[in-house]
Design a protein around this motif. Sequence first.
Motif, PDB file in Angstrom:
ATOM      1  N   VAL A 134       0.857  -1.176   0.000  1.00 46.40           N
ATOM      2  CA  VAL A 134       0.000   0.000   0.000  1.00 46.40           C
ATOM      3  C   VAL A 134       0.898   1.232   0.000  1.00 46.40           C
ATOM      4  N   SER A 135       0.700   2.105  -0.964  1.00 42.02           N
ATOM      5  CA  SER A 135       1.498   3.323  -1.067  1.00 42.02           C
ATOM      6  C   SER A 135       0.754   4.498  -0.448  1.00 42.02           C
ATOM      7  N   LEU A 136       1.474   5.590  -0.256  1.00 37.15           N
ATOM      8  CA  LEU A 136       0.825   6.809   0.231  1.00 37.15           C
ATOM      9  C   LEU A 136      -0.163   7.346  -0.798  1.00 37.15           C
ATOM     10  N   LEU A 137       0.100   7.090  -2.060  1.00 38.57           N
ATOM     11  CA  LEU A 137      -0.852   7.483  -3.099  1.00 38.57           C
ATOM     12  C   LEU A 137      -2.172   6.743  -2.917  1.00 38.57           C
ATOM     13  N   ASP A 138      -2.095   5.460  -2.544  1.00 37.72           N
ATOM     14  CA  ASP A 138      -3.312   4.695  -2.284  1.00 37.72           C
ATOM     15  C   ASP A 138      -4.067   5.223  -1.075  1.00 37.72           C
ATOM     16  N   LYS A 139      -3.363   5.834  -0.131  1.00 40.60           N
ATOM     17  CA  LYS A 139      -3.997   6.361   1.068  1.00 40.60           C
ATOM     18  C   LYS A 139      -4.581   7.750   0.866  1.00 40.60           C
ATOM     19  N   HIS A 252      10.559  16.445   0.853  1.00 40.41           N
ATOM     20  CA  HIS A 252       9.382  15.967   0.133  1.00 40.41           C
ATOM     21  C   HIS A 252       9.336  14.452   0.217  1.00 40.41           C
ATOM     22  N   ILE A 253       8.296  13.940   0.887  1.00 45.11           N
ATOM     23  CA  ILE A 253       8.063  12.497   0.939  1.00 45.11           C
ATOM     24  C   ILE A 253       7.189  12.144  -0.246  1.00 45.11           C
ATOM     25  N   LEU A 254       7.682  11.326  -1.137  1.00 40.91           N
ATOM     26  CA  LEU A 254       6.990  11.038  -2.382  1.00 40.91           C
ATOM     27  C   LEU A 254       5.785  10.133  -2.148  1.00 40.91           C
ATOM     28  N   PRO A 255       4.748  10.282  -2.975  1.00 40.53           N
ATOM     29  CA  PRO A 255       3.555   9.423  -2.795  1.00 40.53           C
ATOM     30  C   PRO A 255       3.812   7.959  -3.119  1.00 40.53           C
ATOM     31  N   GLU A 256       4.926   7.651  -3.775  1.00 38.55           N
ATOM     32  CA  GLU A 256       5.243   6.248  -4.059  1.00 38.55           C
ATOM     33  C   GLU A 256       5.808   5.512  -2.853  1.00 38.55           C
TER      34      GLU A 256
END
Length: 810
Positions: A134-139, A252-256
Amino acid sequence: MNIYFSINKIKPMLAAMLLLAVCNVPVAQAEIGDRLKVTPSKASLYAGPSTTASRLVSLRGGDQMVEMERQGSWVFVAVKSTGAQGWIRSSQVHKATAKRVVRKASRRSSARSSAKTVAVAVNEPDIMSTSRQVSLLDKGFKNGVMFEGTAGTHEHSFFFDSPLDSRIVNGRFRLLYRASPDIHKQANVRVSVNGKPYKQVGLSGDGGLHELDIMLPASAFRGEHAKVTVRSTLLVTEDRCFDDRINGAFLHILPESSLTIAYQSVERSIRDAWRMLPQKVSISISEGNLSQGQFASTLGLMALLVESGKEVSIKRLPEIGDIVVAPKTELERLIDLKRLTVGKGGTVASMGRALDHVSNLALIRLQNRSAIVVTDPYDVQPMYLLSNEWKLLSAGQQYRVYRPDDLRIKLGLLGTEGDAGYYSLPLTKLGFEPGVKYITREASWQMVIAPFTLPVGTRPDFLSLNIIAPVRWENDPTYEMYVFLNDVMIKSARLENNGLMQNFTVNLPSEYQKQYNDIRVVVQHDVEQGDCRGVMPHDYIQITPDSALVVKKNEDAAPAKFSDLTNYFSQGFDTYLETSYLQNPERALHLLARLSADFPLLIDHTRLTFAGPGDVLSPGNPFVAVGNFALADDMEAPVRFDKGRVKILSPNGETYFDVSELSKITVAEIVKAPAAYGLWVNPSSASDIAVMDRLDLTEDDVAFIDSMGVIKTLNSREPSLAQVYYPDVEDWFDVLGKYRFWLMVLLWFLLTMVVVYLYRMSRANKVAREEDDALYQAEEERMQGGAAAYMHEDHTVHPGDSLDHLDEKR
């Protein structure tokens, strides 16, 4: 006799050999936290407790490490020299001790040692597990997370679902980040899981992309969620005054960035199967027409999945997705024919017995995964119980889902009614965390008020905010408080310097409110004096738990814009659909799921009504209608599709666009029936409606939607801005409306001509009157002169003389 003697002589020798083997076998007998050494000359560190897992690093004999976890014949370690983490076989390490002493053993101890040696020498098979990433993009973090500025310590927590019934093998958190190029060498980033720090590294000032992999043991996952916290301290120089002024540092924490959990799934755990669904979920439905119950169940599941941020696709049996919604008879037939397929080319073996004994909610085991099956009699209510309640903490944009049949019960227990229909709701019951903040320069609190958490028929009115600020000395400035509603500042105040609780009433203007209201409280403190290189002041500040949101009954029940419908529908509504959607349900399901999640609508799946193409829609309750219906004559709709073509005209009569010619346009509007209001949605014929990212309906009462979302909204109560025109159905009013511009020009021209004519007539009459007056005056003077001469000769007056001849002359 000789055989007996030989055996008796061999026994001591065998015992000695076994004892020697025990002493020489490099077995890890250490405990968690102990130091281990690599025994062979070469060894490998794996990403998981299996030789099939990827290799991380190579180790040499004598390398030291610390044990962190143990699973069977595998040990999770952290290498002391490099900090690398991973799994290594327990047979390749032993506990590092200062001295090893080998003592003589008796025959009995030798036998015990040999038994122990045999037990250790048998290696357990590699653990076969399922992994979920689960990525941050998914969240919901589409742009990741940005830490900016050098003041204080930056921190952000992410919540990931964990299996509850399955055995967790291990996990890995992969942090992708990029720091500002001029970052100081002391700047760092730290990652903790459930409050336990696992790794801290310095930030590189090269401005490039960096990756930080953190291997996590099973002990890192406890409870329903794994709380991953990323904390960073950003510096540019050692001069804090200079850093504060340029404020140029960022991380910057990337969404990946993602969390991967490996676990051994439990075949009968529907709860874990639901919690661990992938980000892209596929639902398989029947080959032919759906029944109304199957459609309602599929809609209920899709609404929950879309609301939780999943990407949902629909498949048709015999292809099996992550969830199957189909009747038992169809599944049994496909099983007998061996037609069920998994993915591309994969097949499912016979499932054996009939499904009559299976409840309407079950699991089927496939080759490498499980699938949830919802079958007849259809009931998706258990899914509402399986849905988690931490979505608000997870991404800040996801909200709790209540069961429709339990909604009004929950809402009735939230508030305490006061005078004039006001309710006071403690902020703690609305998901607000009033914890103590550690403040140097700034502290903030944030919460999102979802419409389903408010009592039925109410809207937010004001905040009763109680806050305790620190006591400051004489020359130190006090603290300032700012309150924001949906990024609009609605309150600013200076906090008193007495250290006592202070109460603030913060009005929530209705014009700034939406369906979901984001409230943010920020407290700032500016240090005016002191050495910038000295110690910053550290104080505690808190919004107390007795702070409350006060709501009041909504007196105006008539919805004027889309956001008003959420409150209007809170007591329930009927849903009307075309019967054609039972044959082709994809577009309607995707659209309704988006409406349910984003609008939001709490669709009661037991109140679905399917109407035929010739049926006239005439609802008696609040309603949501999806389809190209014919409306009753007594219904008022800003845009009607039963009048032929539809055009939207600008104020000067030009055509914005022809709605009927745009097949990929979906129209949503507020409709007024004699008994109630409703939302009418006429879906487009486009197949790409499934890729719609978000449906933001707030302002106005007419919206035009395509696959990218809402493209334009109109306010039908303001026809001067835009007007709806039906070319195929024209009456005198339509003609006047169509040609009103030219009619206005013609009317203006005619009025101008009339004014000019009247002016010219008035001018001519004025000139004629002036000429008459001059003529009368001249004639009168002449006659008076003649009369005077006549009277001088003849003093008799002739009364018959007059000026009638002048009228004849005129």
